[in-house]
Design a protein around this motif. Sequence first.
Motif, mmCIF file in Angstrom:
data_model
loop_
_atom_site.group_PDB
_atom_site.id
_atom_site.type_symbol
_atom_site.label_atom_id
_atom_site.label_comp_id
_atom_site.label_asym_id
_atom_site.label_seq_id
_atom_site.Cartn_x
_atom_site.Cartn_y
_atom_site.Cartn_z
ATOM 1 N N HIS A 108 4.615 2.528 -11.629
ATOM 2 C CA HIS A 108 4.281 3.098 -10.319
ATOM 3 C C HIS A 108 2.956 3.842 -10.416
ATOM 4 C CE1 HIS A 108 4.616 5.331 -6.558
ATOM 5 N NE2 HIS A 108 5.582 4.476 -6.214
ATOM 6 N N PRO A 109 2.092 3.723 -9.394
ATOM 7 C CA PRO A 109 0.791 4.405 -9.427
ATOM 8 C C PRO A 109 0.879 5.915 -9.601
ATOM 9 C CG PRO A 109 0.822 2.764 -7.675
ATOM 10 C CD PRO A 109 2.223 2.854 -8.210
ATOM 11 N N ASP A 110 2.011 6.520 -9.269
ATOM 12 C CA ASP A 110 2.145 7.976 -9.429
ATOM 13 C C ASP A 110 1.988 8.417 -10.879
ATOM 14 O OD1 ASP A 110 2.536 8.099 -6.749
ATOM 15 O OD2 ASP A 110 4.646 8.717 -6.822
ATOM 16 N N GLN A 111 2.111 7.478 -11.825
ATOM 17 C CA GLN A 111 1.924 7.826 -13.235
ATOM 18 C C GLN A 111 0.488 8.272 -13.532
ATOM 19 O OE1 GLN A 111 3.132 4.253 -15.245
ATOM 20 N NE2 GLN A 111 5.329 4.625 -14.972
ATOM 21 N N LEU A 112 -0.432 7.983 -12.619
ATOM 22 C CA LEU A 112 -1.823 8.400 -12.805
ATOM 23 C C LEU A 112 -2.028 9.888 -12.515
ATOM 24 C CD1 LEU A 112 -3.580 5.394 -11.027
ATOM 25 C CD2 LEU A 112 -3.778 5.961 -13.449
ATOM 26 N N LEU A 113 -1.168 10.468 -11.722
ATOM 27 C CA LEU A 113 -1.403 11.826 -11.214
ATOM 28 C C LEU A 113 -1.418 12.911 -12.283
ATOM 29 C CD1 LEU A 113 0.739 11.582 -7.950
ATOM 30 C CD2 LEU A 113 -1.748 11.436 -8.161
ATOM 31 N N PRO A 114 -0.515 12.919 -13.275
ATOM 32 C CA PRO A 114 -0.517 14.041 -14.217
ATOM 33 C C PRO A 114 -1.533 13.922 -15.361
ATOM 34 C CG PRO A 114 1.330 12.599 -14.690
ATOM 35 C CD PRO A 114 0.658 12.048 -13.477
ATOM 36 N N PRO A 160 0.798 -1.227 0.000
ATOM 37 C CA PRO A 160 0.000 0.000 0.000
ATOM 38 C C PRO A 160 0.832 1.280 0.000
ATOM 39 C CG PRO A 160 -0.882 -1.585 1.570
ATOM 40 C CD PRO A 160 0.429 -2.128 1.101
ATOM 41 N N ALA A 161 2.066 1.206 0.472
ATOM 42 C CA ALA A 161 2.897 2.411 0.510
ATOM 43 C C ALA A 161 3.148 2.963 -0.890
ATOM 44 C CB ALA A 161 4.221 2.100 1.205
ATOM 45 N N ARG A 162 3.147 2.107 -1.910
ATOM 46 C CA ARG A 162 3.341 2.579 -3.278
ATOM 47 C C ARG A 162 2.203 3.490 -3.729
ATOM 48 N NH1 ARG A 162 2.408 -1.168 -6.697
ATOM 49 N NH2 ARG A 162 3.606 -0.233 -8.405
ATOM 50 N N TRP A 163 1.047 3.327 -3.117
ATOM 51 C CA TRP A 163 -0.147 4.062 -3.525
ATOM 52 C C TRP A 163 -0.369 5.328 -2.692
ATOM 53 C CZ3 TRP A 163 -3.489 2.681 -7.525
ATOM 54 C CH2 TRP A 163 -3.229 1.442 -8.128
ATOM 55 N N THR A 164 0.538 5.638 -1.796
ATOM 56 C CA THR A 164 0.300 6.728 -0.846
ATOM 57 C C THR A 164 -0.067 8.040 -1.536
ATOM 58 O OG1 THR A 164 1.814 5.727 0.762
ATOM 59 C CG2 THR A 164 1.317 8.076 1.017
ATOM 60 N N THR A 165 0.693 8.421 -2.569
ATOM 61 C CA THR A 165 0.437 9.698 -3.246
ATOM 62 C C THR A 165 -0.937 9.695 -3.924
ATOM 63 O OG1 THR A 165 2.819 9.841 -3.670
ATOM 64 C CG2 THR A 165 1.398 11.396 -4.827
ATOM 65 N N VAL A 166 -1.297 8.577 -4.551
ATOM 66 C CA VAL A 166 -2.611 8.474 -5.200
ATOM 67 C C VAL A 166 -3.725 8.532 -4.167
ATOM 68 C CG1 VAL A 166 -4.123 6.906 -6.498
ATOM 69 C CG2 VAL A 166 -1.751 7.245 -7.214
ATOM 70 N N LEU A 167 -3.563 7.811 -3.061
ATOM 71 C CA LEU A 167 -4.593 7.816 -2.025
ATOM 72 C C LEU A 167 -4.755 9.202 -1.424
ATOM 73 C CD1 LEU A 167 -3.836 4.426 -0.221
ATOM 74 C CD2 LEU A 167 -5.280 4.873 -2.195
ATOM 75 N N ASP A 168 -3.655 9.915 -1.249
ATOM 76 C CA ASP A 168 -3.735 11.289 -0.739
ATOM 77 C C ASP A 168 -4.465 12.198 -1.717
ATOM 78 O OD1 ASP A 168 -2.391 10.546 1.522
ATOM 79 O OD2 ASP A 168 -0.430 11.285 0.861
ATOM 80 N N ALA A 169 -4.209 11.991 -3.027
ATOM 81 C CA ALA A 169 -4.886 12.818 -4.037
ATOM 82 C C ALA A 169 -6.392 12.574 -4.029
ATOM 83 C CB ALA A 169 -4.303 12.531 -5.414
ATOM 84 N N LEU A 170 -6.803 11.340 -3.858
ATOM 85 C CA LEU A 170 -8.230 11.030 -3.799
ATOM 86 C C LEU A 170 -8.883 11.665 -2.580
ATOM 87 C CD1 LEU A 170 -8.155 7.228 -4.779
ATOM 88 C CD2 LEU A 170 -8.921 9.126 -6.203
ATOM 89 N N THR A 171 -8.149 11.683 -1.467
ATOM 90 C CA THR A 171 -8.714 12.208 -0.223
ATOM 91 C C THR A 171 -8.769 13.728 -0.220
ATOM 92 O OG1 THR A 171 -7.841 10.281 0.962
ATOM 93 C CG2 THR A 171 -8.468 12.196 2.285
ATOM 94 N N THR A 172 -7.700 14.364 -0.689
ATOM 95 C CA THR A 172 -7.625 15.836 -0.616
ATOM 96 C C THR A 172 -8.353 16.528 -1.758
ATOM 97 O OG1 THR A 172 -5.502 15.788 -1.808
ATOM 98 C CG2 THR A 172 -5.433 15.756 0.614
ATOM 99 N N ALA A 173 -8.581 15.824 -2.863
ATOM 100 C CA ALA A 173 -9.273 16.436 -4.006
ATOM 101 C C ALA A 173 -10.421 15.525 -4.437
ATOM 102 C CB ALA A 173 -8.305 16.670 -5.162
#
Length: 542
Positions: free
Chosen positions: A307-313, A259-272
């Motif tokens: 890496h899941p961070d590729q979803l962010l941009p 789950p640590a790999r998804w931390t940035t994605v999970l934070d993005a879902l929660t904050t936005a």
Amino acid sequence: MPTLPGAFLAWAAYRADRAEAVCDTDTKTEVLAAAVAAAESRQRAQLIGPGAHRIDVTFTHRPEPANNAVGAQREGRLGSIVAYYQRLRPARLVITGEPGAGKTLLAVELVLGLLTHPGRGPADPVPMRFSLANWDTSRPLQEWLVEQVHAQFRDCGLSLADVRGLVHGHRILPVLDGLDEMDTATTRAARRRATHALQQLNAYQDPTGNAPLVLTCHTPQYAELAALDLRMRKAARIELDPVTPAQATAYLAARSTSPARWTTVLDALTTAPNGTLARALSNPWRLNLAATTYEQRHPDTLTYLRHPDQLLPLASPSVVGDHLLALYLQAAVSQHPTRPGRYRPDQAHRWLAALAAHLAAAPASAAPGTDIVLHRLWPMAGPHRVRTADALLTGLLALAVGFTSAVGATLGTWFTAPLANGTELTDPRWPIRDDLVVGLTAVLLVGLVFGLATGSAAGPPTGLPLGFWAGLTWGSTFGLYVYSGAGRRYVVFLCCAHSRLPWRLGTFLHWAYEGGILRISGMAYQFRHRELQDWLAARPQA
């Protein structure tokens, strides 16, 4: 004039016959219920994916202006769908939602919940899902249901008469999936199959009044019909809600082995919660795509491939969807639960895209198809080409006699194998197998009868072998043409379409089903989701 003892004995015999008939019907109902439960359990496992993680999606009751079922609560959720449904009077439910919202999974959950409910009795109807895409609404609903149930479960020992008795006795609870898949957007309302389907559903009665049933449909299509006062009467309509960011984060964390790999994605879902990523991953289908594609590992080193961070941009929900679909097949092939290396991703893409394009090439008056039925695929190779090859093959079979029976039996098993060991009760390959078996049996029987008759007339030394040979020659044409139309044409179709599809198409499709790329609905394969089917239809190459 009957005596009193005679009248009593006749009455007792009548009561005994009635009790035996009821017992027999209850037994057949329970046999069917067990088979449906096994099939739907496998279907639920395919829909949920690895780890059996599911989202407890919520839904909201959408009252209609009139003719609502009573007992509907304002809100509900996946985990309590059985209790929600059992409160309805009459027990008629319409499940609506946006594409990917989880309508089919909710219907499957309802079917399994009703079958395993502690209060279920032997006389309770068996809930069964049917795909509305293949219903010709010029046929009565119950006639179509009889055909569908018998085609799926005849190997359970249920005769056509048994099934007809169960359907007409309301021992089947129809769960009708995909009202939105019956027509195109440009079909006039009066000519829509969905219009005629609703008319028949509203006329569907049992001795108590409106008969129980369940219907699923996309929200926009149902709203369009309802605007014309075309809706299911005496029913409760519910609409699935979007997945919340909290539900999305809980699901992704549960599906991930790290789950640590998804931390940035999970934070993005929660904050936005209204951001691009949250809107793109607001339904179970997209969340399953994300978890499948970003959990893929290298087959040798077991390192994660992305890496899941590729979803962010990514710029928009549609871009996110295209990005996930482009990676999905490769990930699904590599993570296949039983045979991950059987087919290359580019092969799977090319063959599935060809099938998706065929389904999309529907007549202008009909909706693009969703059902992949093996013996109905032959127009894909060109109807004139298949018909010509079919006629030539039959002529050759009439000449190659002994070869016919041996090779024909081999073709019947090779093109559809494996069918005997460990296959499901509802296997879409069965019609081809059964059709070829019947045809080849007719070939051998005609040859045997003709040979014996000729041998008796001409004498054993030469008459019997010549008669048997002549009988097989004539029987190969007669048996394969009269008794094996679907199976024979399927074999011819594979010969004509070998450049676009694998030789063992049935084996490939079942492999795709086991890997979660396809699903089974009745006696047909379907793409796991319509978005995947449309995406592949537009992209013939990986």
